[in-house]
Design an enzyme around this catalytic site. Structure first.
Site, PDB file in Angstrom:
ATOM      1  N   THR A 126      36.863  34.190  35.855  1.00 50.66           N
ATOM      2  CA  THR A 126      38.014  33.304  35.946  1.00 50.66           C
ATOM      3  C   THR A 126      37.859  32.195  34.897  1.00 50.66           C
ATOM      4  O   THR A 126      36.753  31.918  34.466  1.00 50.66           O
ATOM      5  CB  THR A 126      37.992  32.685  37.362  1.00 50.66           C
ATOM      6  OG1 THR A 126      38.155  33.742  38.295  1.00 50.66           O
ATOM      7  CG2 THR A 126      39.058  31.647  37.563  1.00 50.66           C
ATOM      8  N   GLY A 143      43.155  36.125  45.296  1.00 53.20           N
ATOM      9  CA  GLY A 143      41.878  35.441  45.497  1.00 53.20           C
ATOM     10  C   GLY A 143      42.044  33.951  45.677  1.00 53.20           C
ATOM     11  O   GLY A 143      43.111  33.452  46.042  1.00 53.20           O
ATOM     12  N   ASP A 144      40.973  33.228  45.397  1.00 54.18           N
ATOM     13  CA  ASP A 144      40.964  31.775  45.595  1.00 54.18           C
ATOM     14  C   ASP A 144      41.757  31.012  44.541  1.00 54.18           C
ATOM     15  O   ASP A 144      42.269  29.918  44.804  1.00 54.18           O
ATOM     16  CB  ASP A 144      39.523  31.265  45.519  1.00 54.18           C
ATOM     17  CG  ASP A 144      38.911  31.569  44.144  1.00 54.18           C
ATOM     18  OD1 ASP A 144      38.769  32.770  43.816  1.00 54.18           O
ATOM     19  OD2 ASP A 144      38.611  30.627  43.387  1.00 54.18           O
ATOM     20  N   THR A 160      35.171  28.989  40.092  1.00 56.39           N
ATOM     21  CA  THR A 160      35.095  30.363  39.582  1.00 56.39           C
ATOM     22  C   THR A 160      34.085  31.130  40.432  1.00 56.39           C
ATOM     23  O   THR A 160      33.113  30.542  40.909  1.00 56.39           O
ATOM     24  CB  THR A 160      34.673  30.391  38.096  1.00 56.39           C
ATOM     25  OG1 THR A 160      34.286  31.732  37.752  1.00 56.39           O
ATOM     26  CG2 THR A 160      33.529  29.448  37.777  1.00 56.39           C
ATOM     27  N   GLY A 161      34.338  32.415  40.608  1.00 56.48           N
ATOM     28  CA  GLY A 161      33.393  33.205  41.392  1.00 56.48           C
ATOM     29  C   GLY A 161      34.108  34.097  42.390  1.00 56.48           C
ATOM     30  O   GLY A 161      35.299  34.392  42.242  1.00 56.48           O
TER      31      GLY A 161
HETATM   32  N1  GLY Z   1      37.753  33.787  41.587  1.00 52.72           N
HETATM   33  C1  GLY Z   1      38.597  34.845  41.205  1.00 52.72           C
HETATM   34  C2  GLY Z   1      38.924  35.743  42.284  1.00 52.72           C
HETATM   35  O1  GLY Z   1      38.124  36.007  43.164  1.00 52.72           O
HETATM   36  O2  GLY Z   1      40.022  36.257  42.271  1.00 52.72           O
END
Ligand code: GLY
Length: 301
Positions: A168, A198-199, A219-220
């Site tokens: 990300t 996602g987040d 990120t992650g």
């Molecule tokens: N952090 C990016 C995702 O998990 O979509």
């Protein structure tokens, strides 16, 4: 006081052969964001344009170069948050657009809605004059190869990807008056099911910004970041301790100890001091810190 910008190009096990490209991409993004400030633009404009540079760079999993989902499609998530109003604007599972972060910013300007998803997000973007692109325009070779391997094997490898490869991008900025903003953009996890969000586009998870304290971008591994609201947890820790480096460390530690998550976070406080931390093998980042005049582009290990 001068403005500050910090960017990240993802927290994962960046292979030696991609280190140079990540450093260059982070440097270009940090400089673009800083240039926006020099031209008198806002913290929001600085983070949006910094992130757009990384969306255009095929080395990162955002915009061009994003991963494919299990149906062979690119679905993009992005958010922009402004620390004065506490408003955030986001798009999720958006297809056929190169710069989701600019579309998220349009949500800010043009509607009272905070998050557009899927077909509605695409319709909104087209109405606002953004040119749709083809799947092919967003694809780079190795993502297609990975998709073909998934079709052959059916294996997901989510933890392996974060120990191995997924990135990300994001940016946080503070202007000379202490106004902060953050932005995050991603193609998500390789081999995700169609429609998985996602987040990154979720407020408090992929990004948070509050002029009272600072701005953060995460990120992650999305599902783990969501479980602990990583960006908001980091800003809460900043409110408590007042030290961005310590706040980032604490937030990542919470994610690790509570849900065994993998990822990283960058931050700037409203005085223009940066912080960053990750528990993946590497994280690419870069910053230009106005208060101290320090500047660093690095792969953290
Ligand atoms: N952090 C990016 C995702 O998990 O979509």
């Amino acid at each position: 006081m001068k403005p500050t910008i910090i960017v990240h190009g993802g927290a994962w096990n960046i292979p030696d052969g991609l280190v140079e490209a990540h450093l260059k991409g982070c440097e270009a993004a940090a400089e673009k964001g800083y240039d926006e400030f020099v031209r008198g633009e806002s913290a929001v404009q600085a983070v949006v344009e910094a992130v757009a540079v990384m969306e255009d760079d095929p080395v990162f999993d955002a915009g061009i170069g994003s991963v494919l989902n299990q149906s062979g499609q690119v679905e993009l998530d992005a958010i922009v948050m402004e620390g004065g109003s506490l408003m955030s604007w986001a798009v999720a599972a958006l297809q056929h657009m190169k710069n989701p972060v600019r579309i998220a910013r349009k949500v800010l300007e043009d509607t009272s809605v905070s998050l557009f998803a899927g077909d509605g997000a695409l319709r909104f973007a087209v109405e606002k004059g953004f040119e749709p692109c083809t799947e092919q325009d967003l694809l780079v070779g190795h993502q297609l190869e990975d998709y073909r391997e998934f079709l052959r094997t059916g294996v997901l490898r989510t933890r392996e990807f974060f120990e191995g490869g997924c990135d990300t991008v994001g940016a946080c900025a503070a202007d000379t008056e202490g106004r902060v903003a953050s932005a995050t953009s991603t193609g998500g996890i390789p081999r995700k099911p169609a429609g998985r969000v996602g987040d990154s586009p979720l407020v408090g998870c992929g990004a948070y910004a509050d002029d009272v304290a600072g701005a953060a971008s995460a990120t992650g591994w999305g599902e783990k970041i969501m479980a602990v609201l990583l960006a908001k947890t980091a800003i809460d820790a900043l409110k408590l301790h007042g030290d961005p480096a310590e706040a980032c460390r604490e937030a990542v530690m919470v994610m690790k100890s509570r849900v065994n998550g993998l990822g990283g976070i960058i931050m700037v406080d409203s005085k223009g001091t940066v912080g960053y931390h990750h528990n993946t093998p590497r994280m690419a980042f870069g910053f230009i810190e106005g208060r101290t005049g320090s500047r660093k582009i690095a792969i953290g290990v």
